[in-house]
Write a protein that holds these residues in place. Structure first.
Motif, PDB file in Angstrom:
ATOM      1  N   ASN A 198       5.970   5.621   4.237  1.00 11.19           N
ATOM      2  CA  ASN A 198       6.375   5.709   5.629  1.00 11.19           C
ATOM      3  C   ASN A 198       7.833   5.239   5.676  1.00 11.19           C
ATOM      4  O   ASN A 198       8.148   4.145   5.207  1.00 11.19           O
ATOM      5  CB  ASN A 198       5.467   4.814   6.475  1.00 11.19           C
ATOM      6  N   ILE A 200      -4.653   5.334   2.423  1.00  7.76           N
ATOM      7  CA  ILE A 200      -3.410   4.606   2.124  1.00  7.76           C
ATOM      8  C   ILE A 200      -3.424   3.942   0.751  1.00  7.76           C
ATOM      9  O   ILE A 200      -2.585   3.118   0.429  1.00  7.76           O
ATOM     10  CB  ILE A 200      -3.080   3.552   3.215  1.00  7.76           C
ATOM     11  N   THR A 250       0.882  -1.175   0.000  1.00  7.97           N
ATOM     12  CA  THR A 250       0.000   0.000   0.000  1.00  7.97           C
ATOM     13  C   THR A 250       0.915   1.218   0.000  1.00  7.97           C
ATOM     14  O   THR A 250       2.138   1.078   0.093  1.00  7.97           O
ATOM     15  CB  THR A 250      -0.889   0.050   1.258  1.00  7.97           C
ATOM     16  N   SER A 251       0.329   2.395  -0.039  1.00 12.22           N
ATOM     17  CA  SER A 251       1.190   3.584  -0.047  1.00 12.22           C
ATOM     18  C   SER A 251       1.984   3.681   1.263  1.00 12.22           C
ATOM     19  O   SER A 251       3.037   4.303   1.296  1.00 12.22           O
ATOM     20  CB  SER A 251       0.384   4.850  -0.297  1.00 12.22           C
ATOM     21  N   GLU A 252       1.503   3.054   2.325  1.00 12.90           N
ATOM     22  CA  GLU A 252       2.230   3.115   3.601  1.00 12.90           C
ATOM     23  C   GLU A 252       3.614   2.486   3.487  1.00 12.90           C
ATOM     24  O   GLU A 252       4.574   2.988   4.053  1.00 12.90           O
ATOM     25  CB  GLU A 252       1.445   2.392   4.696  1.00 12.90           C
ATOM     26  N   GLU A 253       3.696   1.364   2.755  1.00 12.31           N
ATOM     27  CA  GLU A 253       5.004   0.699   2.604  1.00 12.31           C
ATOM     28  C   GLU A 253       5.933   1.541   1.740  1.00 12.31           C
ATOM     29  O   GLU A 253       7.140   1.365   1.773  1.00 12.31           O
ATOM     30  CB  GLU A 253       4.845  -0.686   1.962  1.00 12.31           C
ATOM     31  N   THR A 304      -6.722  -1.635   1.620  1.00 13.15           N
ATOM     32  CA  THR A 304      -6.506  -0.189   1.460  1.00 13.15           C
ATOM     33  C   THR A 304      -7.734   0.616   1.887  1.00 13.15           C
ATOM     34  O   THR A 304      -8.869   0.150   1.803  1.00 13.15           O
ATOM     35  CB  THR A 304      -6.168   0.187   0.003  1.00 13.15           C
ATOM     36  N   ARG A 320       8.671   1.662   7.064  1.00 13.33           N
ATOM     37  CA  ARG A 320       8.098   0.563   6.272  1.00 13.33           C
ATOM     38  C   ARG A 320       8.741   0.498   4.886  1.00 13.33           C
ATOM     39  O   ARG A 320       8.909  -0.575   4.308  1.00 13.33           O
ATOM     40  CB  ARG A 320       6.572   0.744   6.167  1.00 13.33           C
ATOM     41  N   ASP A 338       5.517  12.430   9.062  1.00 15.08           N
ATOM     42  CA  ASP A 338       4.790  12.614   7.800  1.00 15.08           C
ATOM     43  C   ASP A 338       5.486  13.679   6.950  1.00 15.08           C
ATOM     44  O   ASP A 338       6.214  14.531   7.463  1.00 15.08           O
ATOM     45  CB  ASP A 338       3.340  13.057   8.072  1.00 15.08           C
TER      46      ASP A 338
END
Ligand SMILES: Nc1ncnc2c1ncn2[C@@H]1O[C@H](COP(=O)(O)OP(=O)(O)O)[C@@H](O)[C@H]1O
Ligand SMILES: N[C@@H](CCC(=O)OP(=O)(O)O)C(=O)O
Length: 385
Positions: free
Chosen positions: A111, A145, A105-108, A141, A114, A310
């Motif tokens: 962030n 994210i 996901t965009s988190e990996e 998702t 991650r 962030d």
């Protein structure tokens, strides 16, 4: 970093899944895997990003693509992803290639911690000669994210592994200077600045997600990281090697001559932004000259509900985006810090800190090659007066 050449290949839903039968297009997948085997024999490390999970799974939940909402697509992707991976697994066996499934996901990707974790995993797979097959983890998702298209997801992977080549295979032979069905549409062979074509790329195929617009954005991300991005039709015979040897027509987006550092690229080429800060004219000057970070006294306004770590847009007083930076404080802390006296800082935070809101090393000035964004929706909250 590896000495080997690296390539990220992205294949769109319409290539992976037959529109009529809603089953894997085995002939194409076979041709693709044969070409991946060829690339590997030429010394390339390959990462494949494959769409198609939702397109193939929609049938299983009894929905047509044009009527499916986000939740339907998420459920469909959960049904379809194993079918797609199973098809690749069967075909890869024939070529003696081991595959791995990497769902992101965009988190990996956005962030910092991650991202590093994911990068390590992909590097480990490549070291073992395994072919990572990447897709978005659609099932988990949320709006916050979600990348939403595999073009930019694959571009992020291109940046992550420092690939030199990024190939997007789709249902059209490349970019046209206006929507291809319009009369007089001209094929574009070479793109230096994708900004010239953003208006020309609205619209997409029935099974696709992002259309040509996200391919342009993705190409820009690859270019910024020093990779060449290519957009071409997915054919059965040598779909990728025929592009690299120049024997087949496609659109080539040239790598920018002066690639940015991995950290700068990570800060500036974002899929999600958590918020923004607006700074004084004096601070804007210092940021543009590269002489300072952002101190709590530099702030005029902030927007968004963000956390420490962030990445934020940084605007000047006239609303021009100067750059992007990683914040040391949450939005609540930032608001309190902007308004309190020096002797109150420790009480406000609950710990003592002399950190800038955004440290100079964590700020990246936007350059000519960075695509600009709209300001975040939230109304910025004034911090002065
Ligand atoms: N200027 C343009 N040049 C080429 N294709 C365009 C352009 N504008 C819109 N498109 C559309 O983009 C489609 C490819 O995007 P998409 O359907 O998302 O494919 P994929 O599923 O492979 O990602 C093409 O079929 C075409 O209809
Ligand atoms: N993650 C989605 C694909 C999203 C996507 O970008 O699709 P496409 O525009 O066909 O490359 C899926 O597997 O269905």
């Amino acid at each position: 970093m590896s000495e080997q050449k690296r390539i990220v290949i992205k294949v769109g839903s319409g290539l992976v899944v037959s529109e009529e039968e809603r089953s894997p297009r085995f002939a194409f997948l076979h041709g693709l895997m044969a070409d991946i085997a060829q690339l590997r024999s030429e010394g390339y490390e390959v990462v494949l990003t494959s769409s198609g999970a939702a397109a193939i799974g929609l049938d299983m939940i009894g929905m047509a693509p044009e009527e499916a909402g986000l939740q339907d697509k998420q459920a469909a992707a959960a049904c379809g992803q194993p079918l797609i991976i199973n098809a690749y697994k069967q075909i890869a066996l024939e070529f003696g290639i081991d595959i791995a499934q990497v769902l992101l996901t965009s988190e990996e990707l956005e962030n910092a911690r991650r991202y590093q974790n994911t990068k390590n995993t992909v590097e480990r797979l490549l070291k073992n000669g395994i072919l990572p097959i990447v897709n978005e983890n659609d099932t988990v998702t949320t709006k916050e994210i979600r990348v939403g298209d595999n073009d930019r997801l694959a571009a992020k992977v291109t940046q992550m592994i420092h690939a030199e080549e990024f190939v997007m295979l789709t249902d059209i032979d490349g970019l046209y200077d206006r929507p291809p069905h319009e009369e007089g549409a001209q094929f574009v062979e070479t793109v230096t600045d994708v900004a010239d074509y953003l208006d020309a790329t609205k619209g997409k195929g029935l099974l696709g997600s992002g259309g040509m617009l996200t391919k342009m954005q993705a190409a820009n991300m690859a270019q910024n990281a020093g990779a060449t991005a290519r957009i071409a039709k997915g054919i059965i015979e040598a779909p990728v090697t025929s592009l690299l040897d120049g024997s087949r027509r496609h659109t080539r987006c040239t790598a920018h001559g002066d690639p940015q550092s991995a950290w700068r690229v990570w800060l500036t080429d974002r899929i999600q932004m958590a918020g923004s800060v607006t700074v004084t004219a004096e601070a804007a000057k210092g940021l543009r000259e590269g002489t300072q970070g952002i101190d709590r006294h530099d702030l005029i306004a902030t927007s968004g509900n963000y956390q420490k770590g962030d990445v934020l847009h940084v605007y000047d007083e006239d609303g021009r985006e100067i750059g992007r930076g990683l914040t040391n404080f949450s939005s609540n802390e930032t608001m309190l810090l902007a308004r309190c006296r020096q002797d109150e800082v420790s009480d406000v935070l609950g710990y003592s800190s002399h950190s800038d809101i955004i440290a100079q090393r964590d700020f990246a000035l936007l350059g000519d090659h960075n695509l600009s964004w709209d300001q975040p929706d939230e109304t910025a909250l004034a911090l002065t007066g």
